[in-house]
Design a protein around this motif. Structure first.
Motif, PDB file in Angstrom:
ATOM      1  N   UNK A  91       5.919 -14.657  -2.369  1.00 13.52           N
ATOM      2  CA  UNK A  91       5.341 -13.384  -3.081  1.00 13.52           C
ATOM      3  C   UNK A  91       4.845 -12.255  -2.182  1.00 13.52           C
ATOM      4  N   UNK A  92       5.371 -11.117  -2.505  1.00 11.25           N
ATOM      5  CA  UNK A  92       4.763  -9.885  -1.768  1.00 11.25           C
ATOM      6  C   UNK A  92       4.129  -9.066  -2.657  1.00 11.25           C
ATOM      7  N   UNK A  93       2.915  -8.817  -2.132  1.00 12.51           N
ATOM      8  CA  UNK A  93       2.190  -7.530  -3.183  1.00 12.51           C
ATOM      9  C   UNK A  93       2.076  -6.491  -2.183  1.00 12.51           C
ATOM     10  N   UNK A  94       2.252  -5.332  -2.928  1.00 10.19           N
ATOM     11  CA  UNK A  94       2.388  -3.967  -2.120  1.00 10.19           C
ATOM     12  C   UNK A  94       1.044  -3.035  -2.752  1.00 10.19           C
ATOM     13  N   UNK A  96      -1.672  -1.973  -4.732  1.00  8.94           N
ATOM     14  CA  UNK A  96      -2.457  -2.767  -5.896  1.00  8.94           C
ATOM     15  C   UNK A  96      -2.041  -4.227  -6.026  1.00  8.94           C
ATOM     16  N   UNK A  97      -0.404  -4.620  -5.522  1.00 11.07           N
ATOM     17  CA  UNK A  97      -0.159  -5.656  -5.859  1.00 11.07           C
ATOM     18  C   UNK A  97      -0.664  -6.760  -4.400  1.00 11.07           C
ATOM     19  N   UNK A  98      -1.082  -5.992  -3.297  1.00 13.38           N
ATOM     20  CA  UNK A  98      -1.973  -6.736  -2.385  1.00 13.38           C
ATOM     21  C   UNK A  98      -3.050  -7.050  -2.702  1.00 13.38           C
ATOM     22  N   UNK A  99      -3.841  -5.975  -3.460  1.00 13.82           N
ATOM     23  CA  UNK A  99      -5.358  -6.034  -3.857  1.00 13.82           C
ATOM     24  C   UNK A  99      -5.453  -7.211  -5.029  1.00 13.82           C
ATOM     25  N   UNK A 100      -4.371  -6.975  -5.885  1.00 10.37           N
ATOM     26  CA  UNK A 100      -4.299  -8.035  -7.073  1.00 10.37           C
ATOM     27  C   UNK A 100      -4.190  -9.686  -6.222  1.00 10.37           C
ATOM     28  N   UNK A 101      -3.157  -9.855  -5.164  1.00 13.82           N
ATOM     29  CA  UNK A 101      -3.048 -11.146  -4.753  1.00 13.82           C
ATOM     30  C   UNK A 101      -4.316 -11.841  -4.082  1.00 13.82           C
ATOM     31  N   UNK A 102      -5.086 -10.877  -3.358  1.00 16.34           N
ATOM     32  CA  UNK A 102      -6.470 -11.126  -2.855  1.00 16.34           C
ATOM     33  C   UNK A 102      -7.318 -11.725  -4.060  1.00 16.34           C
ATOM     34  N   UNK A 103      -7.589 -10.730  -5.006  1.00 21.84           N
ATOM     35  CA  UNK A 103      -8.431 -10.984  -5.970  1.00 21.84           C
ATOM     36  C   UNK A 103      -7.937 -12.269  -6.801  1.00 21.84           C
ATOM     37  N   UNK A 165      -5.923  -1.303  10.823  1.00 20.44           N
ATOM     38  CA  UNK A 165      -5.920  -0.040  11.683  1.00 20.44           C
ATOM     39  C   UNK A 165      -7.502   0.254  11.502  1.00 20.44           C
ATOM     40  N   UNK A 166      -7.967   1.444  12.136  1.00 21.12           N
ATOM     41  CA  UNK A 166      -9.292   1.682  12.340  1.00 21.12           C
ATOM     42  C   UNK A 166     -10.050   1.897  10.899  1.00 21.12           C
ATOM     43  N   UNK A 167      -9.269   2.317   9.829  1.00 26.00           N
ATOM     44  CA  UNK A 167      -9.699   2.761   8.643  1.00 26.00           C
ATOM     45  C   UNK A 167      -9.989   1.523   7.691  1.00 26.00           C
ATOM     46  N   UNK A 168      -8.727   0.863   7.729  1.00 30.50           N
ATOM     47  CA  UNK A 168      -8.488  -0.342   6.916  1.00 30.50           C
ATOM     48  C   UNK A 168      -8.344  -1.884   7.813  1.00 30.50           C
ATOM     49  N   UNK A 169      -8.990  -2.589   7.904  1.00 36.56           N
ATOM     50  CA  UNK A 169      -8.858  -3.901   8.617  1.00 36.56           C
ATOM     51  C   UNK A 169      -8.166  -4.782   7.926  1.00 36.56           C
ATOM     52  N   UNK A 170      -7.949  -4.778   6.805  1.00 34.59           N
ATOM     53  CA  UNK A 170      -6.933  -5.548   6.016  1.00 34.59           C
ATOM     54  C   UNK A 170      -5.463  -4.951   5.511  1.00 34.59           C
ATOM     55  N   UNK A 171      -4.944  -4.391   6.610  1.00 31.81           N
ATOM     56  CA  UNK A 171      -3.677  -3.645   5.990  1.00 31.81           C
ATOM     57  C   UNK A 171      -2.351  -4.724   5.563  1.00 31.81           C
ATOM     58  N   UNK A 172      -2.592  -5.937   6.055  1.00 31.15           N
ATOM     59  CA  UNK A 172      -1.554  -7.061   5.557  1.00 31.15           C
ATOM     60  C   UNK A 172      -2.261  -8.158   5.990  1.00 31.15           C
ATOM     61  N   UNK A 173      -1.905  -9.524   5.057  1.00 27.45           N
ATOM     62  CA  UNK A 173      -2.421 -10.724   5.074  1.00 27.45           C
ATOM     63  C   UNK A 173      -1.417 -11.587   4.740  1.00 27.45           C
ATOM     64  N   UNK A 179       3.013 -16.410   0.964  1.00 27.36           N
ATOM     65  CA  UNK A 179       2.435 -15.332   0.129  1.00 27.36           C
ATOM     66  C   UNK A 179       1.948 -14.136   0.939  1.00 27.36           C
ATOM     67  N   UNK A 180       2.238 -12.799   0.926  1.00 28.03           N
ATOM     68  CA  UNK A 180       2.160 -11.760   1.518  1.00 28.03           C
ATOM     69  C   UNK A 180       1.452 -10.686   0.815  1.00 28.03           C
ATOM     70  N   UNK A 181       0.555  -9.818   1.544  1.00 28.43           N
ATOM     71  CA  UNK A 181       0.074  -8.667   0.863  1.00 28.43           C
ATOM     72  C   UNK A 181      -0.017  -7.544   2.169  1.00 28.43           C
ATOM     73  N   UNK A 182       0.354  -6.389   1.542  1.00 24.97           N
ATOM     74  CA  UNK A 182       0.305  -5.340   2.384  1.00 24.97           C
ATOM     75  C   UNK A 182      -0.172  -4.155   1.832  1.00 24.97           C
TER      76      UNK A 182
END
Length: 249
Positions: A91-94, A96-103, A165-173, A179-182
């Protein structure tokens, strides 16, 4: 017949932009750069989601919707996604897909207190990314395209942070073995990014940003783009190996 990779559309780009550059699924298909890998596209807002066992992998696109609105189609996609991860489907979430995967896996998604992050930004790999098959070969610091107001505020239990990065600590997991989210957009060209800055210019100006300066800072992001290519190669390798490692939740 080999199983296809599914591009699960969670939304579409602006109609005028789609007419000239294509839509999210077109950009993702091109970015995967995986000859021989069959691609299937399903719109999560309208289409019936296939059985995960019939697929080689899935990429979930970005969207202009918000995960925290929990629209019925989005919640249905989240439930499907949870099952896909449990089944070991790559799985790769981009965005919205990254956020949906986490949710879908118990993480928390909401509006970023800093407002919008948009343009070409610098992203730093985290130590856990060193041996990651999708992000591990990227440089320690790389440029990426971003446009988001919401973010993953708390990662799912057991998730590993791969980039920040400084703004977003969860740019990828990554969660589990496959299963990856970016949060950033590996599929965005500089042309697409500039179009978003122009389209959102009045909102950016009203929020205290300088759209002209943001647009001037947009550049190509070849390292970030490798995320899609690497994921496509991972899917093909996993498909040839014929095995999946499910996630216990």
């Amino acid at each position: 017949m080999t199983s296809p990779l599914l591009i699960l559309k969670a939304g579409a780009t602006f109609p005028a932009l789609a007419q000239t550059l294509g839509d999210f699924d077109d950009w993702i298909r091109a970015g995967l750069d995986a000859p021989g890998l069959a691609i299937r596209v399903v719109d999560a807002r309208h289409g019936e989601l296939p059985l995960a066992q019939t697929l080689a992998g899935v990429v979930i696109t970005g969207s202009h919707a918000m995960v925290s609105d929990r629209e019925p189609w989005s919640e249905a996609a989240a439930a499907w996604l949870r099952g896909a991860v449990q089944a070991g489907l790559p799985v790769l979430g981009i965005c919205y897909g990254h956020q949906l995967l986490a949710h879908s896996l118990g993480g928390t998604v909401g509006y970023h207190p800093g407002g919008i992050e948009i343009g070409t930004v610098s992203v730093q790999l985290q130590p856990a990314a060193g041996d990651d098959p999708v992000l591990g070969e990227l440089p320690p610091v790389f440029a990426a395209q971003v446009v988001h107001r919401q973010s993953v505020q708390q990662l799912p239990e057991g998730a590993v942070r791969l980039a920040a990065n400084a703004f977003e600590p969860n740019q990828a997991f990554r969660v589990g073995p496959a299963a990856w989210g970016v949060q950033f957009h590996p599929e965005f060209s500089a042309q697409a990014m500039r179009a978003y800055v122009e389209r959102l210019g009045p909102e950016l100006h009203a929020e205290g940003h300088d759209p002209v300066a943001v647009a001037a800072g947009v550049a190509d992001t070849p390292a970030a783009a490798r995320v899609l290519r690497n994921f496509g190669q991972h899917v093909q390798a996993a498909s040839r190996a014929g095995g999946r490692a499910g996630l216990r939740l």
